[in-house]
Scaffold this active site. Structure first.
Site, PDB file in Angstrom:
ATOM      1  N   ASP A  97       0.787  -1.239   0.000  1.00 24.77           N
ATOM      2  CA  ASP A  97       0.000   0.000   0.000  1.00 24.77           C
ATOM      3  C   ASP A  97       0.815   1.283   0.000  1.00 24.77           C
ATOM      4  OD1 ASP A  97       1.106  -0.002   2.500  1.00 24.77           O
ATOM      5  OD2 ASP A  97      -0.764  -0.302   3.591  1.00 24.77           O
ATOM      6  N   GLU A 119       0.231  -9.112  -1.224  1.00 22.34           N
ATOM      7  CA  GLU A 119      -0.488  -8.586  -0.052  1.00 22.34           C
ATOM      8  C   GLU A 119      -1.698  -7.764  -0.518  1.00 22.34           C
ATOM      9  OE1 GLU A 119       1.535  -7.156   3.944  1.00 22.34           O
ATOM     10  OE2 GLU A 119       0.493  -5.455   3.059  1.00 22.34           O
ATOM     11  N   GLU A 133      -2.510   5.093   2.635  1.00 20.88           N
ATOM     12  CA  GLU A 133      -2.315   3.682   2.268  1.00 20.88           C
ATOM     13  C   GLU A 133      -3.604   2.984   1.814  1.00 20.88           C
ATOM     14  OE1 GLU A 133      -0.987   5.092   4.975  1.00 20.88           O
ATOM     15  OE2 GLU A 133       1.171   4.903   4.672  1.00 20.88           O
ATOM     16  N   HIS A 213       4.907   5.487  13.069  1.00 22.70           N
ATOM     17  CA  HIS A 213       5.233   6.348  11.922  1.00 22.70           C
ATOM     18  C   HIS A 213       4.039   6.800  11.100  1.00 22.70           C
ATOM     19  CE1 HIS A 213       4.370   3.328   8.841  1.00 22.70           C
ATOM     20  NE2 HIS A 213       4.823   2.452   9.690  1.00 22.70           N
ATOM     21  N   ARG A 215       1.128   8.530   9.150  1.00 22.10           N
ATOM     22  CA  ARG A 215       0.825   9.940   8.849  1.00 22.10           C
ATOM     23  C   ARG A 215      -0.388  10.452   9.615  1.00 22.10           C
ATOM     24  NH1 ARG A 215       3.824   9.280   4.388  1.00 22.10           N
ATOM     25  NH2 ARG A 215       4.555  11.154   3.324  1.00 22.10           N
ATOM     26  N   HIS A 245      11.613   6.130  13.829  1.00 22.57           N
ATOM     27  CA  HIS A 245      11.537   6.266  12.365  1.00 22.57           C
ATOM     28  C   HIS A 245      12.196   7.586  11.940  1.00 22.57           C
ATOM     29  CE1 HIS A 245       9.745   6.606   8.372  1.00 22.57           C
ATOM     30  NE2 HIS A 245       9.252   5.377   8.484  1.00 22.57           N
TER      31      HIS A 245
HETATM   32  C1  UD1 Z   1       6.253   5.139   4.083  1.00 23.40           C
HETATM   33  C2  UD1 Z   1       4.935   4.635   3.482  1.00 23.40           C
HETATM   34  C3  UD1 Z   1       4.120   3.880   4.525  1.00 23.40           C
HETATM   35  C4  UD1 Z   1       4.939   2.794   5.179  1.00 23.40           C
HETATM   36  C5  UD1 Z   1       6.205   3.414   5.755  1.00 23.40           C
HETATM   37  C6  UD1 Z   1       7.075   2.345   6.355  1.00 23.40           C
HETATM   38  C7  UD1 Z   1       3.794   5.952   1.761  1.00 23.40           C
HETATM   39  C8  UD1 Z   1       2.891   7.100   1.480  1.00 23.40           C
HETATM   40  N1  UD1 Z   1       4.129   5.780   3.041  1.00 23.40           N
HETATM   41  O1  UD1 Z   1       5.944   6.136   5.043  1.00 23.40           O
HETATM   42  O2  UD1 Z   1       2.984   3.291   3.896  1.00 23.40           O
HETATM   43  O3  UD1 Z   1       4.165   2.216   6.212  1.00 23.40           O
HETATM   44  O4  UD1 Z   1       6.935   4.046   4.691  1.00 23.40           O
HETATM   45  O5  UD1 Z   1       8.075   2.849   7.153  1.00 23.40           O
HETATM   46  O6  UD1 Z   1       4.189   5.260   0.853  1.00 23.40           O
HETATM   47  N2  UD1 Z   1      13.425   8.921   5.790  1.00 23.40           N
HETATM   48  C9  UD1 Z   1      14.806   8.906   5.826  1.00 23.40           C
HETATM   49  N3  UD1 Z   1      15.459   7.738   5.520  1.00 23.40           N
HETATM   50  C10 UD1 Z   1      14.815   6.580   5.227  1.00 23.40           C
HETATM   51  C11 UD1 Z   1      13.419   6.599   5.228  1.00 23.40           C
HETATM   52  C12 UD1 Z   1      12.733   7.772   5.494  1.00 23.40           C
HETATM   53  O7  UD1 Z   1      15.435   9.906   6.091  1.00 23.40           O
HETATM   54  O8  UD1 Z   1      15.481   5.565   4.973  1.00 23.40           O
HETATM   55  C13 UD1 Z   1      12.704  10.186   6.067  1.00 23.40           C
HETATM   56  C14 UD1 Z   1      12.882  11.199   4.898  1.00 23.40           C
HETATM   57  O9  UD1 Z   1      12.916  12.476   5.403  1.00 23.40           O
HETATM   58  C15 UD1 Z   1      11.603  10.959   4.089  1.00 23.40           C
HETATM   59  C16 UD1 Z   1      10.612  10.762   5.218  1.00 23.40           C
HETATM   60  O10 UD1 Z   1      11.312   9.950   6.181  1.00 23.40           O
HETATM   61  O11 UD1 Z   1      11.285  12.037   3.246  1.00 23.40           O
HETATM   62  C17 UD1 Z   1       9.306  10.152   4.835  1.00 23.40           C
HETATM   63  O12 UD1 Z   1       9.457   8.972   4.068  1.00 23.40           O
HETATM   64  P1  UD1 Z   1       8.171   8.435   3.241  1.00 23.40           P
HETATM   65  O13 UD1 Z   1       8.506   7.159   2.578  1.00 23.40           O
HETATM   66  O14 UD1 Z   1       7.623   9.523   2.372  1.00 23.40           O
HETATM   67  O15 UD1 Z   1       7.065   8.228   4.372  1.00 23.40           O
HETATM   68  P2  UD1 Z   1       7.015   7.174   5.543  1.00 23.40           P
HETATM   69  O16 UD1 Z   1       6.367   7.899   6.679  1.00 23.40           O
HETATM   70  O17 UD1 Z   1       8.334   6.551   5.742  1.00 23.40           O
HETATM   71  N1  UDP Z   2      11.533  -2.960  11.447  1.00 21.53           N
HETATM   72  C1  UDP Z   2      12.935  -2.934  11.361  1.00 21.53           C
HETATM   73  N2  UDP Z   2      13.618  -2.042  12.139  1.00 21.53           N
HETATM   74  C2  UDP Z   2      12.999  -1.170  12.980  1.00 21.53           C
HETATM   75  C3  UDP Z   2      11.584  -1.193  13.047  1.00 21.53           C
HETATM   76  C4  UDP Z   2      10.886  -2.088  12.252  1.00 21.53           C
HETATM   77  O1  UDP Z   2      13.531  -3.713  10.615  1.00 21.53           O
HETATM   78  O2  UDP Z   2      13.694  -0.397  13.667  1.00 21.53           O
HETATM   79  C5  UDP Z   2      10.796  -3.902  10.578  1.00 21.53           C
HETATM   80  C6  UDP Z   2       9.734  -4.740  11.255  1.00 21.53           C
HETATM   81  O3  UDP Z   2      10.258  -5.974  11.701  1.00 21.53           O
HETATM   82  C7  UDP Z   2       8.693  -4.921  10.154  1.00 21.53           C
HETATM   83  C8  UDP Z   2       8.843  -3.670   9.305  1.00 21.53           C
HETATM   84  O4  UDP Z   2      10.101  -3.106   9.635  1.00 21.53           O
HETATM   85  O5  UDP Z   2       9.005  -6.026   9.322  1.00 21.53           O
HETATM   86  C9  UDP Z   2       7.733  -2.703   9.572  1.00 21.53           C
HETATM   87  O6  UDP Z   2       8.021  -1.490   8.975  1.00 21.53           O
HETATM   88  P1  UDP Z   2       7.196  -0.166   9.281  1.00 21.53           P
HETATM   89  O7  UDP Z   2       6.615  -0.247  10.649  1.00 21.53           O
HETATM   90  O8  UDP Z   2       8.104   0.975   8.983  1.00 21.53           O
HETATM   91  O9  UDP Z   2       6.076  -0.159   8.159  1.00 21.53           O
HETATM   92  P2  UDP Z   2       4.614  -0.803   8.031  1.00 21.53           P
HETATM   93  O10 UDP Z   2       4.722  -2.258   8.257  1.00 21.53           O
HETATM   94  O11 UDP Z   2       3.742  -0.099   9.031  1.00 21.53           O
HETATM   95  O12 UDP Z   2       4.201  -0.451   6.656  1.00 21.53           O
END
Ligand code: UD1
Ligand code: UDP
Length: 374
Positions: A97, A119, A133, A213, A215, A245
């Site tokens: 998603d 999924e 999502e 994390h 939104r 996060h």
């Molecule tokens: C995204 C997904 C969400 C998923 C989550 C898992 C969308 C809209 N959201 O949300 O569905 O559950 O990932 O974690 O697709 N950032 C870093 N380094 C990283 C990752 C993120 O610095 O390795 C920071 C950056 O500033 C980035 C921000 O996090 O711009 C947001 O990342 P983004 O993927 O847009 O949103 P998530 O909240 O991570």
């Molecule tokens: N996870 C990880 N390191 C962390 C926190 C989570 O590897 O510090 C793993 C966790 O085991 C799971 C996945 O990341 O498999 C979940 O990711 P997240 O919660 O970011 O996204 P979501 O599942 O809500 O989309």
């Protein structure tokens, strides 16, 4: 030979697609398989690629600090075009998603490849929760040709939307494949992060693991969550570990409220094996994560879910999770109850995991093989 492109971009997608990459790459004589990462996440994605030893064939390197949904979506669609033109896939596998999934599915549909949704079929039917999502998943579902649903419930959701039943397959969730791969390994491997955790975990105290994390929880929701964690830490003889996060909308409130509390360990996102190791050591988990809800029951860990809606009713019905929302008092109430009520704890920690048996990747491979030979 048919060409398969596996596309993902965030940490959870990578964890859940890694077992599929491994399965498809085992049979290079059957499918020509390539991996494309959008790198919607960067560091958090690379941690997973390292552990599963996956080297992407295409890396779009899209992440920008503080990125927004508009440019990210546009960037995924436009950056996918040269990849599709280059590889000319017959099938494109996308997961779940995220923005990567829905935008890559749309690009693949434009290109004329068959979209396979891993999924598939999870629904809250609330457009705003989880945001964005729920709509990402519905959009990907509309674009998909083949749907790999983790449970009968998710298949039912797709049938209600008139998806052709011949192209819905109930396969379980690859998250269990990944977890089974990692679960024992984490006790054997020499990992810097696990060693660091070993040096700070106090084995005499109950350990509570927290992640968050979403939104829709940004702002007030996160402040409430952090206030609950603070109060639990101050009142209970526990150790709280919180890998935070990297999203700035999460970092700020968490650091503001929880920075200087002695028994709250704020740490960087952990690599997957270290996170699995910490889940195993924990008494209970408080999270708004989707993936963690699916994994924790396999490790016998009760989960309090900081959300008001869920697209994972199976976990609720199985009794492995409780929805507690983001109300400070509710989070504290349920945490204390789980810490003190042994019967409730035992009931939740021994419930059956409804998400699969670790054979999902194999099943997806075999189904695609059969469909591609017809
Ligand atoms: C995204 C997904 C969400 C998923 C989550 C898992 C969308 C809209 N959201 O949300 O569905 O559950 O990932 O974690 O697709 N950032 C870093 N380094 C990283 C990752 C993120 O610095 O390795 C920071 C950056 O500033 C980035 C921000 O996090 O711009 C947001 O990342 P983004 O993927 O847009 O949103 P998530 O909240 O991570
Ligand atoms: N996870 C990880 N390191 C962390 C926190 C989570 O590897 O510090 C793993 C966790 O085991 C799971 C996945 O990341 O498999 C979940 O990711 P997240 O919660 O970011 O996204 P979501 O599942 O809500 O989309």
């Amino acid at each position: 030979m048919k060409r398969v492109l596996i596309v993902f971009g965030t940490r959870p997608e990578a964890i859940k697609m890694a077992p599929l990459v491994k399965e498809f790459k085992k049979y290079e004589d059957i499918f020509d398989t390539k991996v494309c990462v959008t790198a919607q996440h960067r560091e958090m994605l690379d941690q997973v690629l390292d552990f599963f030893e996956i080297t992407p064939d295409y890396d779009l390197n899209l992440m920008k600090p503080g990125q927004n949904l508009f440019t990210l979506t546009a960037d995924v669609i436009s950056s996918m075009k040269p990849v599709l033109d280059d590889f000319i896939p017959d099938y494109v596998l996308v997961h779940g998603d995220t923005t990567t999934s829905s935008a890559a599915a749309l690009a693949s549909f434009y290109f004329g490849a068959k979209v396979c949704h891993i999924e598939a079929g999870l629904r809250t039917n609330n457009r705003l929760s989880p945001f964005p999502e729920e709509m990402n998943r519905q959009i990907t579902g509309r674009l998909a040709d083949i749907h790999f649903a983790p449970t009968e419930q998710s298949k039912l959701n797709l049938l209600k939307e008139n998806v052709d039943p011949d192209f819905i397959f109930v396969t379980g969730n690859t998250v269990i494949d990944a977890l089974l791969y990692a679960k024992d390994k984490v006790e054997e491997i020499n990992d810097e992060q696990i060693e660091f955790l070993k040096s700070i975990v106090d084995p005499t105290k109950d350990l509570i693991l927290v992640t968050g994390h979403r939104r829709e929880n940004f702002g007030e929701g996160f402040i409430n969550i952090c206030n609950a964690i603070k109060q639990i830490a101050l009142e209970q003889d526990v150790q709280i570990f919180y890998p935070v996060h990297l999203n700035p909308n999460v970092q700020k409130p968490v650091n503001n409220v929880l920075k200087d509390i002695e028994n709250v360990k704020l740490i960087s996102p952990l690599n997957y094996p270290a996170f699995v190791w910490l889940m195993k050591k924990s008494k209970l988990i408080i999270t708004d994560s989707g993936g963690v809800q699916e994994e924790a029951p396999s490790l016998g860990k009760p989960v309090l879910v900081m959300r008001n809606t869920t697209e994972r009713p199976e976990a609720l019905n199985a009794g492995t999770v409780i929805l507690v929302g983001t109300d400070t008092a509710e989070i504290i109430h349920h945490t204390k109850k789980l810490l003190m009520n042994k019967d409730l704890y035992n009931q939740m920690s021994t419930a059956h995991n409804p998400y699969g048996n670790g054979e999902t990747s194999r099943e997806v491979f075999e189904i695609l093989l059969k469909l591609s030979s017809n």
